[in-house]
Design a protein around this motif. Structure first.
Motif, PDB file in Angstrom:
ATOM      1  N   ILE A 164       3.632 -19.845   7.788  1.00 24.93           N
ATOM      2  CA  ILE A 164       2.273 -19.367   8.069  1.00 24.93           C
ATOM      3  C   ILE A 164       2.232 -18.439   9.287  1.00 24.93           C
ATOM      4  CG2 ILE A 164      -0.063 -20.096   8.701  1.00 24.93           C
ATOM      5  CD1 ILE A 164       0.643 -22.807   7.248  1.00 24.93           C
ATOM      6  N   ALA A 165       2.900 -18.885  10.384  1.00 27.29           N
ATOM      7  CA  ALA A 165       2.799 -18.145  11.645  1.00 27.29           C
ATOM      8  C   ALA A 165       3.621 -16.858  11.607  1.00 27.29           C
ATOM      9  CB  ALA A 165       3.276 -19.034  12.790  1.00 27.29           C
ATOM     10  N   GLY A 166       3.189 -15.885  12.394  1.00 28.41           N
ATOM     11  CA  GLY A 166       3.972 -14.656  12.537  1.00 28.41           C
ATOM     12  C   GLY A 166       4.058 -13.862  11.251  1.00 28.41           C
ATOM     13  N   GLY A 167       2.995 -13.888  10.455  1.00 32.75           N
ATOM     14  CA  GLY A 167       3.012 -13.225   9.147  1.00 32.75           C
ATOM     15  C   GLY A 167       3.220 -14.262   8.061  1.00 32.75           C
ATOM     16  N   ALA A 168       2.118 -14.691   7.418  1.00 36.14           N
ATOM     17  CA  ALA A 168       2.223 -15.681   6.341  1.00 36.14           C
ATOM     18  C   ALA A 168       3.002 -15.078   5.175  1.00 36.14           C
ATOM     19  CB  ALA A 168       0.830 -16.107   5.889  1.00 36.14           C
ATOM     20  N   ASP A 169       3.621 -15.941   4.388  1.00 38.30           N
ATOM     21  CA  ASP A 169       4.395 -15.487   3.220  1.00 38.30           C
ATOM     22  C   ASP A 169       3.643 -14.417   2.426  1.00 38.30           C
ATOM     23  OD1 ASP A 169       6.232 -17.419   3.858  1.00 38.30           O
ATOM     24  OD2 ASP A 169       6.078 -18.526   1.965  1.00 38.30           O
ATOM     25  N   GLU A 170       2.377 -14.703   2.161  1.00 41.71           N
ATOM     26  CA  GLU A 170       1.604 -13.822   1.273  1.00 41.71           C
ATOM     27  C   GLU A 170       1.351 -12.456   1.924  1.00 41.71           C
ATOM     28  OE1 GLU A 170       0.917 -16.922   2.115  1.00 41.71           O
ATOM     29  OE2 GLU A 170       1.264 -17.974   0.221  1.00 41.71           O
ATOM     30  N   VAL A 171       1.140 -12.474   3.237  1.00 45.68           N
ATOM     31  CA  VAL A 171       0.935 -11.215   3.958  1.00 45.68           C
ATOM     32  C   VAL A 171       2.222 -10.386   3.929  1.00 45.68           C
ATOM     33  CG1 VAL A 171       0.491 -10.232   6.241  1.00 45.68           C
ATOM     34  CG2 VAL A 171      -0.854 -12.187   5.442  1.00 45.68           C
ATOM     35  N   LEU A 172       3.340 -11.069   4.155  1.00 46.72           N
ATOM     36  CA  LEU A 172       4.617 -10.362   4.157  1.00 46.72           C
ATOM     37  C   LEU A 172       4.916  -9.787   2.776  1.00 46.72           C
ATOM     38  CD1 LEU A 172       6.748 -12.804   6.339  1.00 46.72           C
ATOM     39  CD2 LEU A 172       5.730 -10.644   7.031  1.00 46.72           C
ATOM     40  N   ARG A 173       4.612 -10.566   1.734  1.00 40.57           N
ATOM     41  CA  ARG A 173       4.856 -10.048   0.372  1.00 40.57           C
ATOM     42  C   ARG A 173       4.008  -8.797   0.122  1.00 40.57           C
ATOM     43  NH1 ARG A 173       5.135 -15.743  -1.250  1.00 40.57           N
ATOM     44  NH2 ARG A 173       7.341 -16.142  -1.695  1.00 40.57           N
ATOM     45  N   ASN A 174       2.758  -8.820   0.564  1.00 41.08           N
ATOM     46  CA  ASN A 174       1.929  -7.615   0.405  1.00 41.08           C
ATOM     47  C   ASN A 174       2.555  -6.439   1.138  1.00 41.08           C
ATOM     48  OD1 ASN A 174      -0.056  -8.618  -1.224  1.00 41.08           O
ATOM     49  ND2 ASN A 174      -1.556  -8.924   0.408  1.00 41.08           N
ATOM     50  N   GLN A 175       2.995  -6.693   2.374  1.00 39.64           N
ATOM     51  CA  GLN A 175       3.573  -5.594   3.163  1.00 39.64           C
ATOM     52  C   GLN A 175       4.819  -5.027   2.504  1.00 39.64           C
ATOM     53  OE1 GLN A 175       4.231  -7.032   7.100  1.00 39.64           O
ATOM     54  NE2 GLN A 175       2.063  -6.962   7.651  1.00 39.64           N
ATOM     55  N   ILE A 176       5.659  -5.914   1.983  1.00 37.46           N
ATOM     56  CA  ILE A 176       6.895  -5.450   1.335  1.00 37.46           C
ATOM     57  C   ILE A 176       6.543  -4.627   0.094  1.00 37.46           C
ATOM     58  CG2 ILE A 176       8.960  -6.219   0.090  1.00 37.46           C
ATOM     59  CD1 ILE A 176       8.850  -8.706   2.103  1.00 37.46           C
ATOM     60  N   ALA A 177       5.602  -5.161  -0.704  1.00 30.35           N
ATOM     61  CA  ALA A 177       5.213  -4.453  -1.931  1.00 30.35           C
ATOM     62  C   ALA A 177       4.623  -3.082  -1.589  1.00 30.35           C
ATOM     63  CB  ALA A 177       4.222  -5.286  -2.733  1.00 30.35           C
ATOM     64  N   GLU A 178       3.792  -3.035  -0.552  1.00 28.49           N
ATOM     65  CA  GLU A 178       3.101  -1.782  -0.238  1.00 28.49           C
ATOM     66  C   GLU A 178       4.000  -0.810   0.520  1.00 28.49           C
ATOM     67  OE1 GLU A 178      -0.577  -2.996   1.702  1.00 28.49           O
ATOM     68  OE2 GLU A 178      -0.954  -4.411   0.060  1.00 28.49           O
ATOM     69  N   ARG A 179       4.705  -1.321   1.528  1.00 27.27           N
ATOM     70  CA  ARG A 179       5.417  -0.391   2.421  1.00 27.27           C
ATOM     71  C   ARG A 179       6.846  -0.139   2.006  1.00 27.27           C
ATOM     72  NH1 ARG A 179       3.195  -3.002   7.982  1.00 27.27           N
ATOM     73  NH2 ARG A 179       1.032  -3.157   7.285  1.00 27.27           N
ATOM     74  N   VAL A 180       7.489  -1.110   1.364  1.00 27.24           N
ATOM     75  CA  VAL A 180       8.865  -0.875   0.917  1.00 27.24           C
ATOM     76  C   VAL A 180       8.869  -0.314  -0.499  1.00 27.24           C
ATOM     77  CG1 VAL A 180      11.137  -1.905   0.497  1.00 27.24           C
ATOM     78  CG2 VAL A 180       9.751  -2.716   2.414  1.00 27.24           C
ATOM     79  N   LEU A 181       8.016  -0.885  -1.373  1.00 26.72           N
ATOM     80  CA  LEU A 181       8.044  -0.473  -2.776  1.00 26.72           C
ATOM     81  C   LEU A 181       6.991   0.581  -3.119  1.00 26.72           C
ATOM     82  CD1 LEU A 181       8.632  -3.981  -4.443  1.00 26.72           C
ATOM     83  CD2 LEU A 181      10.321  -2.194  -3.982  1.00 26.72           C
ATOM     84  N   GLY A 182       6.048   0.819  -2.203  1.00 24.59           N
ATOM     85  CA  GLY A 182       5.044   1.854  -2.466  1.00 24.59           C
ATOM     86  C   GLY A 182       4.010   1.456  -3.506  1.00 24.59           C
ATOM     87  N   MET A 183       3.689   0.177  -3.583  1.00 26.70           N
ATOM     88  CA  MET A 183       2.655  -0.268  -4.517  1.00 26.70           C
ATOM     89  C   MET A 183       1.281  -0.181  -3.828  1.00 26.70           C
ATOM     90  SD  MET A 183       4.898  -3.381  -6.166  1.00 26.70           S
ATOM     91  CE  MET A 183       3.937  -3.709  -7.640  1.00 26.70           C
ATOM     92  N   PRO A 184       0.192  -0.226  -4.611  1.00 31.73           N
ATOM     93  CA  PRO A 184      -1.132   0.001  -4.020  1.00 31.73           C
ATOM     94  C   PRO A 184      -1.540  -1.090  -3.030  1.00 31.73           C
ATOM     95  CG  PRO A 184      -1.209   0.114  -6.427  1.00 31.73           C
ATOM     96  CD  PRO A 184       0.142  -0.410  -6.069  1.00 31.73           C
TER      97      PRO A 184
END
Lengths: 363, 406
Positions: free
Chosen positions: B371-391
């Motif tokens: 949860i702390a320091g970036g919850a799993d779900e937040v990190l997954r969104n960031q990876i999808a958006e910033r690494v994979l270029g998803m919306p």
């Protein structure tokens, strides 16, 4: 510490990817399957011409004399393209086996031909269902008896390195009386497998003994590179499809169910790539670490490819189940890679046994 | 590619080792010793001071600001060597060096740098983080604690609200605080960043009773807390940019994988399997342990790749979140597995079986890591958006003034 590929390796990987993108688009794979082809021979000739086949073969035998990471970037590209060539059989396994266990004469005779691609070789180890490293096949006095099955690429191979009784290798030319090759119904349609029956077949012993473990460790690292390349291709294929596909008024890729799945695939792929890099480095520079590094690379390589191949097809929905879509090539290859050279239980044992202080057990 | 130290790195490691061998042992915490929070914090300050005097604090901090101006890989080498000793380190020191100082260095004034940087590096000032609120966690910019200018013309700010998860707020000297100063603009734009003296009247910290039984986190109530304008970091409305600087430090800092599978293998080796062997021989356990071990190794090598990127001046961006995402779930999965392989004694350890009780604590604490320091779900969104270029996610509150949000 500099834990990255060097510029030459990156360039080599890009060169290989560009060649493969040009020569083996998915329609080419479909036509190979439709024509019941054994392999993509023009591609093999091109790989030979570019020097890729000889990348790890020593210079004195006509190769480039480069290392496992250079081979790895080529394997990664081959995995990405799902190429239909016997690179794993001929170069990663058989040529390496001849380097490790072959006599000087065997090396001098075969390695240049393998590097130039004029000879294709395979590595025959399994003998039917069950543990894959089987040794009921018997070599005595220049004769080989028994059966190996399944063996990849056996019909197009000119020679085979055969794992025999006692765990050593025999070298056999396949086009002779006393050898029958029967094509098996092969799950990966682009990597046909065969049963080989030997009846007093003429063969040569290979003098190096106890080389199987190192051979499969080196090959496990290369399998990991191939799997990482394939997983990355599936990941991008799924992402691109999801970006394009509109559903309920917006791109499919905008849904967290899809984003999170692909984020997990991306993480698994980067972790696997990291283990593959270490395995490639250890192959050359840290032999004591190789066994654990190879097993870890192999386990995480297959893990990411398994996730990627399955979720890629899933994200495509119904279209993914059609022959015209491209998901199935990877979906089938993944299972082939997952069982070749031992399944996950086998590699889990090797990883735990490689820890300092554990009982070391060979294949 | 070379996984080993370069000659310069080896020389640096040697220098660090020599210094640590001389200075670290006196500061080590004896395993099993019980300390009060105050003692722990004081020991932490003393170690900070030792590091400062030896020239080992603020390693990656610019020289001009009192640091050593070294590369990220040297900082990692030092922390690897430092990690061999059981030293008194905790959020009370890490928040200062990893979060407060970067934000003061980047967004603060000359006076603020002079006041805080050296004092923090020396351990004279310790810090807590006053960011999250009951209704603002992953969506931090939804925070409601507000600051308005005092009506006496002093320029001071009067702050009211409630913060949570403020580690060590009861014992630290200063806090980094983000509040809303303008509710008439969309939520990210109306925030302002402050440092606040924790002894200021109106600040009340209450320990949170956590599921682990410990209470290292607090909730902090701010009631008419008066903060001088000289404690504002950056301009009014620049709070979000300051938060990003802070969270970048948190993300890079929280990625280092801690020990994992070896203690669990130990535990398995001490547990009979009922067939004359131990649980290490159990097929199913073996498979799970091997897969976790492969992942642990991969996390270490992935960190090495990120370090290499940083040392070449590349920014790993959202890639850095991948290690934390992988680590947190693995930590939960394997500590859970460890309790299971112990049999019924996994949930009721025999007296003296500290390995099992430690594992129980880790299984409870693993929930924090996810949860702390970036919850799993937040990190997954960031990876999808910033690494994979998803919306990006649909944002219902975009461009709407904060005060009009429901």
């Amino acid at each position: 510490m500099n834990f990255d590929l060097n510029d030459e390796q990156k360039m080599l990987g890009e060169q290989a990817s560009a060649l493969l993108a040009d020569m083996t688009p998915f329609d080419r794979l479909r036509s190979l399957i439709d024509s019941d082809a054994q392999w993509d021979e023009p591609l093999w000739r091109k790989l030979a011409e570019m020097g890729f086949l000889g990348v790890t073969i020593p210079e004195e035998h006509g190769g480039l004399g480069l290392g496992a990471l250079d081979l790895g970037v080529i394997m990664e590209a081959l995995g990405g393209a799902n190429a239909a060539v016997p690179f794993m059989s001929s170069i990663v396994l058989a040529a390496e086996a001849i380097r490790l266990a072959g006599s000087d004469a065997q090396q001098a005779k075969w390695l240049p031909r393998l590097a130039s691609g004029e000879t294709v070789a395979t590595f025959a180890y399994a003998e039917g269902p069950g543990p894959v490293f089987a040794t009921d096949c018997r070599y005595t006095d220049g004769k080989l008896n028994g059966s190996k099955s399944p063996v990849a690429d056996a019909q197009i191979a000119d020679i085979a390195v055969v794992l025999v009784e006692g765990g050593s290798f025999a070298l056999v030319e396949l086009d002779q009386e006393g050898i029958t090759r029967t094509r098996l119904d092969s799950f990966d349609q682009l990597r046909p497998h065969f049963r080989i029956d030997f009846k007093d077949a003429a063969a040569e012993p290979m003098p190096g003994i106890g080389k199987l473990d190192r051979l499969i460790d080196l090959a496990a690292v290369q399998t990991a590179f191939e799997a990482v390349g394939a997983a990355q291709a599936c990941l991008y294929m799924a992402r691109d499809y999801a970006n394009e596909r509109q559903i309920f008024g917006r791109p499919l890729s905008g849904y967290q169910a899809i984003k999170h799945k692909l984020a997990d695939v991306a993480v698994a792929t980067e972790l696997a790539r990291s283990n593959a890099y270490y395995g490639g480095w250890a192959s050359e520079s840290s032999p004591d670490d190789l066994s654990g590094a190879a097993a870890a690379a192999r386990l995480s390589g297959i893990k990411c490819f398994e996730m990627a191949a399955r979720e890629n097809l899933q994200i495509h929905g119904g279209i993914g189940y059609t022959f015209e879509a491209n998901c199935h090539f990877y979906y089938r290859r993944e299972r082939m890679l997952a069982v070749h050279l031992g399944n996950r239980g086998f590699w889990a044992d090797r990883l735990l046994n490689a820890r300092p202080g554990s009982q070391v057990q060979g294949a | 590619m070379d996984f080993n130290d370069s000659p310069q790195e080896a020389a640096f490691r040697n220098e660090a080792r020599t210094w640590l061998a001389e200075h670290a042992p006196a500061h080590e915490i004896v395993p099993g010793s019980k300390m009060t929070d105050v003692e722990e914090s004081d020991r932490g300050r003393a170690w900070m001071r030792e590091l400062f005097l030896g020239g080992w604090s603020g390693l990656t901090f610019p020289k001009a600001l009192g640091g050593r101006g070294l590369s990220g890989s040297e900082a990692v080498i030092f922390s690897e060597e430092e990690g061999k000793y059981n030293l008194p380190k905790g959020p009370f020191t890490a928040i200062g060096t990893g979060m407060a100082l970067p934000v003061i260095a980047k967004h603060g004034t000359e006076d603020q740098r002079a006041q805080f940087i050296e004092a923090t590096l020396k351990g004279d000032i310790t810090w807590c983080q006053l960011f999250s609120e009951p209704a603002a966690g992953s969506d931090l910019a939804a925070l409601r604690t507000k600051a308005v200018r005092a009506d006496d013309g002093s320029g001071d700010w009067i702050v009211n609200g409630q913060k949570v998860w403020s580690s060590w707020a009861h014992l630290t000297d200063w806090g980094i605080l983000v509040v809303r100063t303008d509710p008439t603009v969309p939520k990210h734009k109306g925030l302002t960043f402050f440092v606040v003296d924790m002894k200021t009247p109106g600040i009340e910290t209450r320990p949170i009773r956590q599921i682990s039984g410990a209470s290292e986190f607090n909730e902090t109530f701010l009631t008419d807390v008066r903060i001088p304008d000289s404690c504002r970091i950056g301009a009014e409305g620049e709070g979000w940019a300051c938060c990003m600087t802070v969270l970048m430090g948190e993300r890079l800092g929280s990625g280092s994988p801690r020990s994992g599978i070896e203690p669990i293998l130990d535990l398995a080796a001490q547990t009979p399997d009922g067939h004359g062997g131990t649980m290490v021989d159990d097929r199913s356990i073996r498979q799970q342990l091997a897969e976790a071990l492969a992942e642990e190794q991969a996390e270490r090598f992935f960190q090495a790749r990120l370090r290499t990127m940083v040392s070449k001046g590349e920014n790993p961006g959202a890639l850095a979140g991948m290690v934390k995402l992988a680590y947190a779930s693995r930590y939960q999965k394997t500590t859970g597995l460890a309790l299971e392989l112990r049999g019924l004694s996994g949930i009721a350890a025999e007296a003296g079986d500290t390995q099992t009780t430690d594992t129980q604590y880790h299984y409870i604490y693993s929930t924090v890591m996810r949860i702390a320091g970036g919850a799993d779900e937040v990190l997954r969104n960031q990876i999808a958006e910033r690494v994979l270029g998803m919306p990006g996610e649909v944002r219902m509150d975009k461009d709407i003034p904060f005060e009009q949000l429901k």
